[in-house]
Motif scaffolding. Structure first.
Motif, PDB file in Angstrom:
ATOM      1  N   LEU A 298       5.623 -70.638 -63.056  1.00 51.62           N
ATOM      2  CA  LEU A 298       4.377 -71.036 -62.418  1.00 51.62           C
ATOM      3  C   LEU A 298       4.070 -70.128 -61.227  1.00 51.62           C
ATOM      4  N   GLN A 299       5.082 -69.834 -60.447  1.00 49.63           N
ATOM      5  CA  GLN A 299       4.908 -68.965 -59.288  1.00 49.63           C
ATOM      6  C   GLN A 299       4.411 -67.583 -59.718  1.00 49.63           C
ATOM      7  N   VAL A 300       5.036 -67.034 -60.736  1.00 51.11           N
ATOM      8  CA  VAL A 300       4.652 -65.705 -61.217  1.00 51.11           C
ATOM      9  C   VAL A 300       3.248 -65.725 -61.808  1.00 51.11           C
ATOM     10  N   VAL A 301       2.955 -66.746 -62.603  1.00 47.62           N
ATOM     11  CA  VAL A 301       1.648 -66.826 -63.254  1.00 47.62           C
ATOM     12  C   VAL A 301       0.531 -66.943 -62.214  1.00 47.62           C
ATOM     13  N   ARG A 302       0.759 -67.720 -61.178  1.00 51.85           N
ATOM     14  CA  ARG A 302      -0.265 -67.858 -60.135  1.00 51.85           C
ATOM     15  C   ARG A 302      -0.570 -66.519 -59.471  1.00 51.85           C
ATOM     16  N   LEU A 303       0.484 -65.785 -59.145  1.00 55.20           N
ATOM     17  CA  LEU A 303       0.278 -64.497 -58.497  1.00 55.20           C
ATOM     18  C   LEU A 303      -0.398 -63.512 -59.442  1.00 55.20           C
ATOM     19  N   ALA A 304      -0.025 -63.568 -60.716  1.00 57.10           N
ATOM     20  CA  ALA A 304      -0.675 -62.697 -61.694  1.00 57.10           C
ATOM     21  C   ALA A 304      -2.142 -63.058 -61.860  1.00 57.10           C
ATOM     22  N   ALA A 305      -2.426 -64.353 -61.855  1.00 51.89           N
ATOM     23  CA  ALA A 305      -3.821 -64.798 -61.963  1.00 51.89           C
ATOM     24  C   ALA A 305      -4.642 -64.351 -60.763  1.00 51.89           C
ATOM     25  N   GLY A 306      -3.960 -64.164 -59.630  1.00 52.37           N
ATOM     26  CA  GLY A 306      -4.644 -63.695 -58.426  1.00 52.37           C
ATOM     27  C   GLY A 306      -4.865 -62.201 -58.412  1.00 52.37           C
ATOM     28  N   GLY A 307      -4.459 -61.509 -59.474  1.00 51.70           N
ATOM     29  CA  GLY A 307      -4.736 -60.086 -59.583  1.00 51.70           C
ATOM     30  C   GLY A 307      -3.595 -59.169 -59.185  1.00 51.70           C
ATOM     31  N   LEU A 308      -2.430 -59.712 -58.831  1.00 47.85           N
ATOM     32  CA  LEU A 308      -1.315 -58.867 -58.430  1.00 47.85           C
ATOM     33  C   LEU A 308      -0.636 -58.248 -59.647  1.00 47.85           C
ATOM     34  N   SER A 309      -0.178 -57.033 -59.484  1.00 46.94           N
ATOM     35  CA  SER A 309       0.575 -56.375 -60.546  1.00 46.94           C
ATOM     36  C   SER A 309       1.998 -56.920 -60.597  1.00 46.94           C
ATOM     37  N   ASN A 310       2.697 -56.618 -61.681  1.00 45.01           N
ATOM     38  CA  ASN A 310       4.095 -57.052 -61.778  1.00 45.01           C
ATOM     39  C   ASN A 310       4.921 -56.504 -60.624  1.00 45.01           C
ATOM     40  N   ARG A 311       4.657 -55.280 -60.229  1.00 49.31           N
ATOM     41  CA  ARG A 311       5.423 -54.663 -59.142  1.00 49.31           C
ATOM     42  C   ARG A 311       5.147 -55.385 -57.819  1.00 49.31           C
ATOM     43  N   ASP A 312       3.885 -55.757 -57.586  1.00 43.23           N
ATOM     44  CA  ASP A 312       3.538 -56.474 -56.353  1.00 43.23           C
ATOM     45  C   ASP A 312       4.155 -57.872 -56.351  1.00 43.23           C
ATOM     46  N   ILE A 313       4.115 -58.529 -57.501  1.00 43.63           N
ATOM     47  CA  ILE A 313       4.719 -59.863 -57.606  1.00 43.63           C
ATOM     48  C   ILE A 313       6.220 -59.776 -57.360  1.00 43.63           C
ATOM     49  N   ALA A 314       6.851 -58.774 -57.939  1.00 41.47           N
ATOM     50  CA  ALA A 314       8.299 -58.597 -57.763  1.00 41.47           C
ATOM     51  C   ALA A 314       8.639 -58.413 -56.293  1.00 41.47           C
ATOM     52  N   ALA A 315       7.822 -57.640 -55.584  1.00 35.92           N
ATOM     53  CA  ALA A 315       8.090 -57.402 -54.166  1.00 35.92           C
ATOM     54  C   ALA A 315       7.970 -58.686 -53.369  1.00 35.92           C
ATOM     55  N   GLN A 316       7.030 -59.543 -53.709  1.00 40.56           N
ATOM     56  CA  GLN A 316       6.844 -60.798 -52.978  1.00 40.56           C
ATOM     57  C   GLN A 316       7.973 -61.782 -53.244  1.00 40.56           C
ATOM     58  N   LEU A 317       8.448 -61.812 -54.482  1.00 41.63           N
ATOM     59  CA  LEU A 317       9.424 -62.829 -54.876  1.00 41.63           C
ATOM     60  C   LEU A 317      10.860 -62.308 -54.889  1.00 41.63           C
ATOM     61  N   PHE A 318      11.075 -61.062 -54.456  1.00 41.90           N
ATOM     62  CA  PHE A 318      12.414 -60.467 -54.417  1.00 41.90           C
ATOM     63  C   PHE A 318      13.050 -60.485 -55.810  1.00 41.90           C
TER      64      PHE A 318
END
Length: 909
Positions: free
Chosen positions: A859-879
């Protein structure tokens, strides 16, 4: 061929096979010196020849140099750093001394290590083989362990070889195998390979003394064979059995003792630095009157190996024997020669440590050099190196205040890496030698923070207060910072008398005009006012801190956490969410992962209280995972209260009770969250219709010491339980406090809760008036859970009043809300009420909500992806690694019924 290690080889082969199949993993291989750990790494290198192999080794003399081990492992691949998220790439370069940077958060280096390994694995599976990991500097070890715990979706295998009994490698959470000694058949086979013709008694003696240690078999065979052929090195087996590693080291020491003195001294010089740099070694040798030719006897004795520019010991025990067996004067001269040789800026840290090793007493030059090394280590995120360097610098310092300052710095760094005993000891030592009140206050603060983790928050608060009282007039900003933390601890402990003591001290602080700490002082004094019954002034003071935090005027992490907490106390849950969301985002951006659980815990409570149960579950799941990974035992413990409460709402009794029991067994560690767990148990009983038990449990919360903060919100549950159990008088017991809170906070949702309680206690039409008012207030605040609870009670009351149509409307609203929230027990209550009206079952809306099928991290990943973040940006936010993010999306899409990223926009998540 490796003898007697088929099980371990199979395990390694399986790890490599998993990596080839796209699944990562890590294994720690532990054992005594010479037991065969390196041989297994060599096996992995051969078996993984089709994989990219990264190999590193811990060097004892570099254990104080931050990120030395990580640099050795990764420096051939630094061209890939540009592909990392920018903050991670910058942090990694700073850690390796390639660029200047402000202080780097050490956990950002771990995230960068994970990202770099993921990047390298993009070209094919890889295996990392790390030998003598016990000698890795703590910063490197932490970074690699951080990555190892998050490799599941990466085609990366990591193997760590760790020698028991030396160094330290905290590998909690990583699979570990401890190598046993060789079985007798394997030991005999190894002996036969080395010396088949030995006489029976000699063979028996070697087998007995070696005790299944492969290196001992090799070295004892060599030694006894040499004696048989007349080449007596003066070594013999001891009469009393000693540890095998000690015996082997003694054997090496005896062989070293037979070398010419110049060779022994050159061997010592190599052992004193052990960086494999032949040029440095020979330059230092010249200062001792030695030459390259003096190395030849050691090379001929197979003690070390030489190449064009490197020198290496054949085994680490040879190095230990060369250093520990040398006369003290030789050792001091060797370190001084190396210090005089390593004069370049690039050698500054090594030179500092050689100066310290050469010191025979207090030495301010060496102490200053170590302090500068600590400063550089701190800027690179190497807290462990800071602690070690400053502690040694303090030992070399004569001035009491300078020594204490260095000890306090070492204590703070030790605390930052969770070496709590060392931190407390250093802080206490500083307090014993210094009269500087500011230093004493800092030392007391560190000891208090250790007490919070090891003892309880009340003890921590008392230590802070005692240490801060003397500096209130002389160091106002330091005093405010410590006293604010003290109030946070005292609040957690429900120790209101300590909150009052801290507030009295804060009232005496004279801050500069316009100080950003002024709202902090007013907010903390406001909390004291609340506990003393002055609700109006309390809310006004706490609002000032909350508003300042919302405006970005509050900088300190502790102060921002407390601002979010105070927002909950004054019922401004929206402000709490904003403050804590912003804090969590800043912590992620800075890579300050250790602070993340402290921000996420109150954020999850805010989401819980607002009826955002899915959000709260996702937030607390991350907080629990991070705090567990980082060894934050107290924080991991206290967060069990939140999933207990969420499970109570979901009518998951087993989960509720298991989480609640964890914290209630340790109630003194955090009484406030223990009260939250107790509320969860009462709520579970209330939802299941056990009203007498629920009333008793909830009364303990509402009458307990935590009742005056956000736990005032348990009062409506207590009122309902008491009314339903026929105890109207008892039900009204805590209502005045709720009314006072709702009146002074002025929040519609607080007023709605109070109105619901009055409706339950009212007779005749007045009950309907209160229910109507409560529902109107709920509509202003978007509180789905509280709204559904009120609608359920109102619908039940209307049914009893025979107003069937109105009852059906409100009961249907309640059922819809409960189903959407997953509040299964309450949904069952609503269905029962509807059934009493003869209504048909209502479709379960949550069954039509695909997002309910996602795990918290999906859910956390999907929300960030829905907000337009790339996989690399999501990875950086969630370690996480980008590949892990992709894996979560891959698993989430079928659950959501979609096939591509752009379709996420249609979901409300």
């Amino acid at each position: 061929m490796i003898l007697g290690r088929s099980v371990e080889q199979a395990r390694i082969d399986g790890l490599l096979a998993d990596a080839r199949g796209g699944t990562g993993g890590a294994l720690v291989i532990r054992g005594e010196a010479g037991i065969g750990k390196t041989a297994l790494l060599d096996h992995a290198a051969v078996a993984g020849a089709d994989l990219r192999v990264l190999r590193g080794v811990g060097i004892e003399s570099e254990i104080e140099v931050p990120f030395a081990g990580l640099h050795l492992l990764l420096h051939p691949y630094l061209e890939h750093v540009d592909a990392l998220p920018r903050p991670q790439g910058k942090a990694l370069r700073a850690a390796f001394g390639l660029v200047d940077a402000d202080t780097v958060e050490r956990f950002l280096i771990g995230a960068a290590t994970l990202s770099l390994l993921s990047e390298l694995a993009g070209d094919g599976p890889l295996v990392c083989l790390i030998d003598d990991t016990q000698w890795f500097d703590r910063a490197s070890a932490d970074a690699l362990l951080f990555a190892a715990r998050r490799l599941r979706q990466e085609p990366v295998a990591m193997l760590f070889a760790v020698r028991d009994g030396t160094g330290h490698f905290p590998a909690e959470g990583i699979d570990t195998v401890v190598l046993p000694t060789l079985d007798r058949d394997s030991a005999i086979a190894m002996l036969n390979e080395r010396a088949r013709g030995l006489a029976g008694p000699t063979r028996a003696r070697i087998l007995t003394e070696a005790r299944g240690n492969p290196l001992a078999i090799i070295e004892f065979t060599a030694a006894l064979t040499d004696r048989r052929h007349g080449d007596d090195h003066g070594w013999s087996l001891p009469v009393e059995p000693l540890p095998v590693a000690t015996q082997v080291q003694d054997a090496f020491r005896a062989r070293i003792g037979e070398l010419p003195e110049p060779a022994q001294r050159l061997l010592l010089l190599a052992a004193a630095d052990d960086t494999a740099d032949l040029t440095v070694l020979l330059r230092a040798a010249e200062r001792l009157g030695l030459t390259a030719a003096d190395l030849e006897p050691a090379e001929h004795a197979h003690l070390l190996t030489l190449s064009a520019d490197t020198v290496a010991f054949r085994h680490p025990l040879i190095r230990a024997a060369a250093h520990q067996g040398a006369p003290r004067g030789w050792r001091l001269a060797a370190h001084l020669a190396l210090a005089d040789t390593l004069t370049g800026d690039q050698y500054a840290d090594r030179r500092a440590w050689h100066l310290a090793a050469a010191a025979t007493g207090p030495d301010e030059n060496a102490a200053d050099a170590l302090e500068q090394a600590a400063l550089r280590a701190g800027q690179r995120g190497g807290s462990a190196a800071v602690a070690i360097a400053l502690e040694r610098a303090a030992q070399l310092t004569t001035d009491p205040d300078r020594r204490a300052r260095r000890q306090v710095g070492a204590a703070r760094a030790a605390y930052d890496i969770s070496r709590l005993d060392r931190a407390a000891g250093l802080a206490a030592a500083a307090a014993d030698v210094s009269a500087d009140e500011s230093l004493l206050a800092e030392a007391a603060w560190i000891r208090a923070q250790v007490a919070y983790e090891r003892d309880n928050p009340a003890t921590a608060a008392a230590l802070m207060l005692d240490g801060t009282a003397p500096i209130v007039g002389s160091h106002p900003e330091q005093a405010v910072s410590i006293l604010t933390d003290a109030i946070g601890c005292a609040k957690d402990a429900c120790a209101h008398h300590l909150v009052h003591r801290a507030a009295q001290l804060l009232a005496k602080v004279s801050l500069p005009p316009g100080s950003a700490l002024r709202p902090v002082v007013e907010g903390m004094i406001g909390l004291d006012d609340l506990f003393n019954g002055a609700t109006r002034s309390a809310v006004a003071g706490m609002r000032k801190l909350v508003a300042a935090a919302q405006d970005g005027q509050v900088r300190g992490l502790v102060e921002r956490v407390l601002a979010g907490y105070l927002a909950l106390v004054i019922a401004d849950d929206q402000a709490a969410t904003e403050v804590l969301d912003a804090l969590a985002a800043d912590v992620r951006r800075q890579g300050a992962l250790g602070w993340l659980p402290y921000a996420l815990e109150p954020l999850a409570i805010a989401q819980l209280l607002r009826g955002r149960f899915r959000d709260a579950g996702t937030t607390v799941a991350e907080a629990l995972a991070v705090s567990t990974d980082l060894g934050q035992e107290t924080q991991a413990l206290i967060m069990n209260a939140i999933p207990a409460w969420l499970a109570a709402v979901a009518d998951d009794a087993d989960t509720c009770r298991s989480h609640a029991e964890v914290i209630l067994r340790n109630e003194a560690r955090h009484p406030t969250n223990a009260a939250l767990a107790t509320w969860a148990l009462g709520l579970l009983d209330l939802g299941r219709g056990r009203f007498d038990t629920a009333a008793d449990t909830l009364d303990a919360v509402c009458a307990g010491p935590a009742r005056q903060d956000f736990l005032i919100r348990a009062v409506p549950d207590h009122v309902e339980a008491a009314v339903r159990s026929g105890q109207a008088t008892r039900a009204a017991r805590h209502l005045p406090a709720l009314d006072d809170w709702a009146d002074h906070t002025g929040q519609p949702h607080a007023a709605a809760l109070a109105r619901r309680c009055h409706a339950l206690l009212a007779a005749g039409p007045d009950a309907g008036t209160h229910y109507d008012a409560a529902l109107r207030l709920h509509q202003e605040t978007d509180r789905p859970y509280d709204h559904a609870r009120t609608a359920l009670l109102y619908g039940a009351w209307l049914r009893r009043q025979r107003r069937r149509t109105d009852a059906r409307t409100h009961l249907t609203d309640a059922l819809t809300g409960f189903e959407r929230l997953g509040a299964h027990g309450w949904a069952a209550r609503a269905r029962t009420e509807l059934a009493a009206l003869g209504s048909r079952p209502v479709a379960r809306s949550h069954d039509r909500d695909p997002a309910a099928r996602l795990t918290p991290q999906e859910l956390q990943v999907v929300r960030l992806a829905a907000g337009g973040l790339s996989n690399r940006d999501i990875a950086a936010q969630l370690f996480l690694s980008p590949r892990t993010v992709g894996h979560h999306l891959y698993r989430a899409y079928p659950k959501l019924g979609i096939t591509k990223r752009t379709e996420l926009a249609r979901f409300t998540l």
